[in-house]
Design an enzyme around this catalytic site. Structure first.
Site, mmCIF file in Angstrom:
data_model
loop_
_atom_site.group_PDB
_atom_site.id
_atom_site.type_symbol
_atom_site.label_atom_id
_atom_site.label_comp_id
_atom_site.label_asym_id
_atom_site.label_seq_id
_atom_site.Cartn_x
_atom_site.Cartn_y
_atom_site.Cartn_z
ATOM 1 C CD GLU A 104 -8.961 -9.992 -9.086
ATOM 2 O OE1 GLU A 104 -8.323 -10.373 -8.271
ATOM 3 O OE2 GLU A 104 -8.976 -10.780 -9.981
ATOM 4 C CD GLU A 124 -3.290 -9.977 -9.485
ATOM 5 O OE1 GLU A 124 -2.953 -9.216 -10.487
ATOM 6 O OE2 GLU A 124 -4.400 -9.808 -8.719
HETATM 7 N N1 CAA Z 1 -0.392 -9.543 1.354
HETATM 8 C C1 CAA Z 1 0.254 -9.760 2.516
HETATM 9 N N2 CAA Z 1 1.105 -8.903 3.042
HETATM 10 C C2 CAA Z 1 1.273 -7.763 2.448
HETATM 11 C C3 CAA Z 1 0.794 -7.575 1.161
HETATM 12 C C4 CAA Z 1 -0.239 -8.397 0.760
HETATM 13 N N3 CAA Z 1 -0.845 -8.497 -0.498
HETATM 14 N N4 CAA Z 1 1.044 -6.275 0.558
HETATM 15 C C5 CAA Z 1 2.121 -5.681 1.550
HETATM 16 N N5 CAA Z 1 2.125 -6.596 2.451
HETATM 17 C C6 CAA Z 1 2.790 -6.444 3.934
HETATM 18 C C7 CAA Z 1 4.299 -6.341 3.698
HETATM 19 O O1 CAA Z 1 4.934 -7.815 3.800
HETATM 20 C C8 CAA Z 1 4.627 -5.391 4.697
HETATM 21 O O2 CAA Z 1 5.178 -6.230 5.767
HETATM 22 P P1 CAA Z 1 5.832 -5.736 6.937
HETATM 23 O O3 CAA Z 1 5.723 -4.609 7.513
HETATM 24 O O4 CAA Z 1 5.699 -7.018 8.020
HETATM 25 O O5 CAA Z 1 7.344 -5.956 6.620
HETATM 26 C C9 CAA Z 1 3.624 -4.364 4.995
HETATM 27 O O6 CAA Z 1 2.455 -5.121 4.198
HETATM 28 C C10 CAA Z 1 3.840 -3.187 4.124
HETATM 29 O O7 CAA Z 1 4.160 -3.458 3.036
HETATM 30 P P2 CAA Z 1 5.106 -2.365 2.232
HETATM 31 O O8 CAA Z 1 6.491 -2.219 2.866
HETATM 32 O O9 CAA Z 1 5.372 -2.933 0.975
HETATM 33 O O10 CAA Z 1 4.599 -1.105 2.132
HETATM 34 P P3 CAA Z 1 4.551 -0.029 0.896
HETATM 35 O O11 CAA Z 1 3.752 1.330 1.483
HETATM 36 O O12 CAA Z 1 5.973 0.484 0.444
HETATM 37 O O13 CAA Z 1 3.786 -0.612 -0.403
HETATM 38 C C11 CAA Z 1 2.030 -1.843 -1.374
HETATM 39 C C12 CAA Z 1 2.455 -1.093 -0.131
HETATM 40 C C13 CAA Z 1 2.284 -0.937 -2.679
HETATM 41 C C14 CAA Z 1 0.636 -2.407 -1.091
HETATM 42 C C15 CAA Z 1 2.938 -3.110 -1.400
HETATM 43 O O14 CAA Z 1 3.223 -3.650 -0.330
HETATM 44 C C16 CAA Z 1 2.715 -4.269 -2.486
HETATM 45 O O15 CAA Z 1 2.802 -3.914 -3.992
HETATM 46 N N6 CAA Z 1 2.122 -5.253 -2.191
HETATM 47 C C17 CAA Z 1 1.819 -6.344 -3.083
HETATM 48 C C18 CAA Z 1 0.635 -6.127 -3.965
HETATM 49 C C19 CAA Z 1 0.132 -7.147 -4.783
HETATM 50 O O16 CAA Z 1 0.954 -7.910 -5.335
HETATM 51 N N7 CAA Z 1 -0.736 -7.540 -4.544
HETATM 52 C C20 CAA Z 1 -1.568 -8.574 -5.474
HETATM 53 C C21 CAA Z 1 -1.782 -9.786 -4.449
HETATM 54 S S1 CAA Z 1 -2.340 -11.230 -5.572
HETATM 55 C C22 CAA Z 1 -3.668 -11.241 -5.436
HETATM 56 O O17 CAA Z 1 -4.270 -10.344 -5.147
HETATM 57 C C23 CAA Z 1 -4.305 -12.418 -6.429
HETATM 58 C C24 CAA Z 1 -5.717 -12.332 -6.663
HETATM 59 O O18 CAA Z 1 -6.360 -11.988 -7.661
HETATM 60 C C25 CAA Z 1 -6.758 -12.935 -5.713
#
Ligand code: CAA
Length: 692
Positions: A104, A124
């Site tokens: 976004e 999401e």
């Molecule tokens: N918020 C907070 N913490 C997050 C995060 C997020 N969006 N994404 C990842 N993390 C944290 C994880 O909890 C993890 O923490 P720890 O090391 O303490 O365990 C760390 O970051 C690393 O994450 P991964 O182990 O998953 O690392 P990866 O390299 O395998 O994957 C990633 C990285 C692809 C970004 C994956 O973490 C992921 O898919 N994250 C979520 C993405 C997501 O869903 N974003 C949308 C959020 S909702 C939103 O954005 C709403 C809006 O419109 C405002």
């Protein structure tokens, strides 16, 4: 720590986001972005801005750990409006994942450049919500709703190449920052292009029609999921509402969904899965052993599937059987399985050939000698396993990891057949191994820390969800499943019929009920296990004695005429069940779906409490991660322990006590931990907080 670093190339400012581990949009980062954009707008020496990022992610989205807490200003939609309204051009330079709020941010910029490795997505929906910072309004304006909607409905990220084809980004194969600076200079010379919120040319009547057709289909498929319905409503707003109102409507839906129990469960599961990879007692600094070559013993369905996991991850693997005939058969089965993917169009022939080239068929255990890790997937019998491990001990090189795929046997006893028990670990894959996400890593007390760390790293490399569990009969998943199986049998005797139990379980959200599942897997598997343990299950045993093993014999709990995959009720089975109830002197009664669910799930939760008490699982979230990824527990219910918390542990304790009294089965008495938490008015989540 500075979350945004500013630098300058000529008249172009570069704001590099640096908020490890994944550049999530925390309150601090949002504030820093506002400050940056305001400063750039006011600085006469700057003509344009590039937003770039350090690390593996561009921006992973909103900081999910802030959800559910009081919102802290500036809120993301305001930040993005500010970026979009900046009087100087803003260019996004996307080097890694741009997800959710991260994409976004890019959508609010005036141009988007992406490196080939970038991934673009609005995931999401997987968290039970919808984009909440303009995604549902800006993405349709940029690429059309008919293309934007599927991205938001599946939540699956797309490649930069696909993004370029959709008109979402410009693909840059050379130096990304250089290209972004050039783009910024070009825009600065031309003046700020039309802002995304002002675009209307993609929102045509034809696009609306195509979107509505997709929305109708989605309603039919997921009409009961509030986020899917909210997504449709929000995207429709892009056509029917002016931008600011569309944005406000989206935000209102987003905020409502955040408070929904289903979204809370999905967010809980997200963090539980990640927390499971931090294993108490295994320091993050422990170095995994290198794994360049693998071997798998046993080329049955399971062994073949495990070999595919290695090949899919690019690790060469030797697939081993006892005879040429068996290995030929197993090797052919693997080729056929890849062949299905090629036929379905999900894999190219070249990719299949590449993977098949990584799998070397062989006869005899000596062929495992050059492997850094061997996974045994032979017959599930202690004698067989011990003999194989004794032999492996002789042929494997020093430091190699010896893993067993046993689903319930004692891994320490298997390890004791070798002179190197510290190198032995359980790697419990779930069937079909090349598909199911869960990997239970079974750790007897003697297993070395770096072996566990290697297993965890391997799990992630194979694309699995690894969970480290202790060594006990059935480990976490199957030990709890056994409770559900027993409860299902008890329900039949007490008065329920197979289709009623299965309907209650699918109504709860599972894809299949326990009896349909048993018919699919084959009732003879459980029968054999019961015989080896000397346990009985009157109905299940009687069906097996009558040769009713399920789908493969055309009849089990249900009838499967002419190879049908969905079972039909069978009056013969129902009469048999009633006869058994009568023999046991039970007056049958009917059960509601809620009662059935409680009777099946409460004993599982109770077993889960025992598992925690014994330290077989480190946290309730580990148990939930097992059930969500290995047993198709409905994701939006967060796993059995989370579900128990939503029901209330006091309620579960009372229900278990009643079941124990009614059945006279003392094993149904609430576990001490469950009783204690219930008495203190706590849930399993409190336990997790305490352990952290
Ligand atoms: N918020 C907070 N913490 C997050 C995060 C997020 N969006 N994404 C990842 N993390 C944290 C994880 O909890 C993890 O923490 P720890 O090391 O303490 O365990 C760390 O970051 C690393 O994450 P991964 O182990 O998953 O690392 P990866 O390299 O395998 O994957 C990633 C990285 C692809 C970004 C994956 O973490 C992921 O898919 N994250 C979520 C993405 C997501 O869903 N974003 C949308 C959020 S909702 C939103 O954005 C709403 C809006 O419109 C405002």
């Amino acid at each position: 720590m500075e979350t945004v670093r500013l630098s300058q190339r000529g008249a172009v400012a570069i704001a590099t986001i640096d908020n490890p581990p994944v550049n999530a949009l925390s309150a601090a980062l949002r504030a820093a972005l506002v400050e940056t954009v305001q400063a750039i707008a006011a600085d006469p020496k700057v003509e344009a801005l590039v937003i770039a990022a350090a690390g593996r992610a561009f921006i992973a989205g909103a900081d999910i750990s802030e959800f559910g807490k009081p919102p802290v200003e500036p809120l993301l939609p305001e930040v993005l409006n500010l970026i979009e309204a900046c009087p100087k051009p803003v260019v996004a330079a996307i080097q890694g994942v741009a997800l959710g709020g991260g994409l976004e941010v890019a959508l609010a910029c005036h141009a988007r450049l992406a490196a080939p490795a970038a991934k673009l997505g609005l995931p999401e929906i997987k968290l039970g919500i919808i984009p909440g910072a303009g995604g549902t309004q800006r993405l349709p304006r940029l690429i059309g709703a008919a293309k934007a909607f599927p991205m938001m409905l599946t939540g699956e990220p797309i490649s930069a190449e696909k993004g370029a084809a959709l008109g979402l980004v410009e693909l840059v194969s050379g130096d990304l920052i250089e290209a972004a600076v050039a783009k910024a200079q070009e825009l600065a010379a031309q003046g700020v292009p039309a802002r995304t919120s002002e675009w209307t040319d993609k929102l045509t009547d034809a696009d609306r029609e195509a979107f509505e057709a997709l929305a109708k289909d989605a309603t039919a498929k997921s009409g009961d999921m509030p986020n899917a319905m909210a997504l449709i409503e929000a995207v429709r707003g892009a056509f029917t509402l002016p931008f600011p109102e569309g944005l406000a409507a989206e935000r209102a839906l987003f905020v409502r969904l955040l408070a929904d129990e289903r979204s809370k469960a999905l967010r809980y599961a997200f963090f539980a899965e990640r927390e499971a990879t931090h294993v108490p007692g295994i320091d993050a600094g422990v170095k995994p052993r290198p794994l360049a070559q693998a071997a798998v013993i046993g080329a049955g369905t399971m062994g073949g599937g495990i070999a595919m996991c290695f090949a899919n991850a690019g690790i060469p693997v030797t697939l081993i059987e006892t005879t040429q005939e068996l290995i030929d058969k197993g090797h052919a089965r693997v080729r056929d399985t890849y062949g299905f993917s090629v036929k379905r169009g999900s894999m190219s022939e070249a990719a299949r050939d590449e993977r098949m080239a990584l799998i070397t068929p062989a006869v005899g255990l000596a062929a495992a000698g050059n492997a850094d890790i061997v996974v045994e997937a032979a017959f599930e019998e202690m004698g067989v396993k011990r003999q194989i491990f004794g032999e492996l001990d002789k042929v494997m090189k020093p430091g190699a990891i010896l893993a067993t795929n046993t689903s319930y046997l004692d891994v320490a006893t298997i390890a004791a057949a070798t002179a190197r028990p510290q190198d032995v670990v359980g790697l419990h894959f779930f069937s079909p191994a090349n598909v199911m996400k869960l990997l239970e890593i079974v750790r007897p007390t003697g297993t070395a820390g770096d072996v566990v760390a290697t297993a965890l790293a391997l799990g992630r490399k194979l694309g699995k969800v690894p969970v480290v569990v202790g060594n006990c009969f059935g480990f976490v998943g199957n030990r709890m499943l056994a409770q559900r199986t027993r409860a299902a049998e008890r329900l039949l005797i007490a008065g329920a019929l197979p289709h009623e139990v299965d309907a209650a379980v699918t109504g709860f959200g599972f894809k299949m009920g326990p009896f349909a599942m048993s018919d699919l897997a084959g009732g003879d598997i459980g029968w054999r296990t019961r015989k080896s343990l000397g346990t009985k299950a009157a109905v299940a045993d009687a069906l097996c004695e009558a040769g009713r093993f399920g789908q493969k014999t055309g009849k089990g709990y249900y009838l499967y005429p002419e190879g049908a995959r969905t079972g039909q009720r069978d009056p013969e089975v129902e009469a048999l069940i009633e006869r058994i109830s009568a023999e046991k002197g039970v007056t049958r009664r009917s059960f509601t779906s809620d009662e059935i669910v409680a009777r099946l799930m409460d004993p599982m939760v109770n077993e889960g409490a025992g598992i925690l008490e014994e330290g077989i699982a480190a946290r309730p979230g580990d148990i939930d991660t097992v059930w969500l990824n290995g047993y198709n527990w409905p994701a939006w219910r967060g796993g059995p322990m989370h579900w128990a918390d939503t029901v209330g542990l006091d309620v579960i304790v009372k229900r278990l006590e009643a079941q124990a009294a009614e059945s006279g089965d003392a094993t149904l008495q609430p576990a001490p931990l469950l009783r204690r938490l219930a008495a203190e008015g706590k849930g399993f989540a409190d336990l997790k907080a305490r352990a952290a």
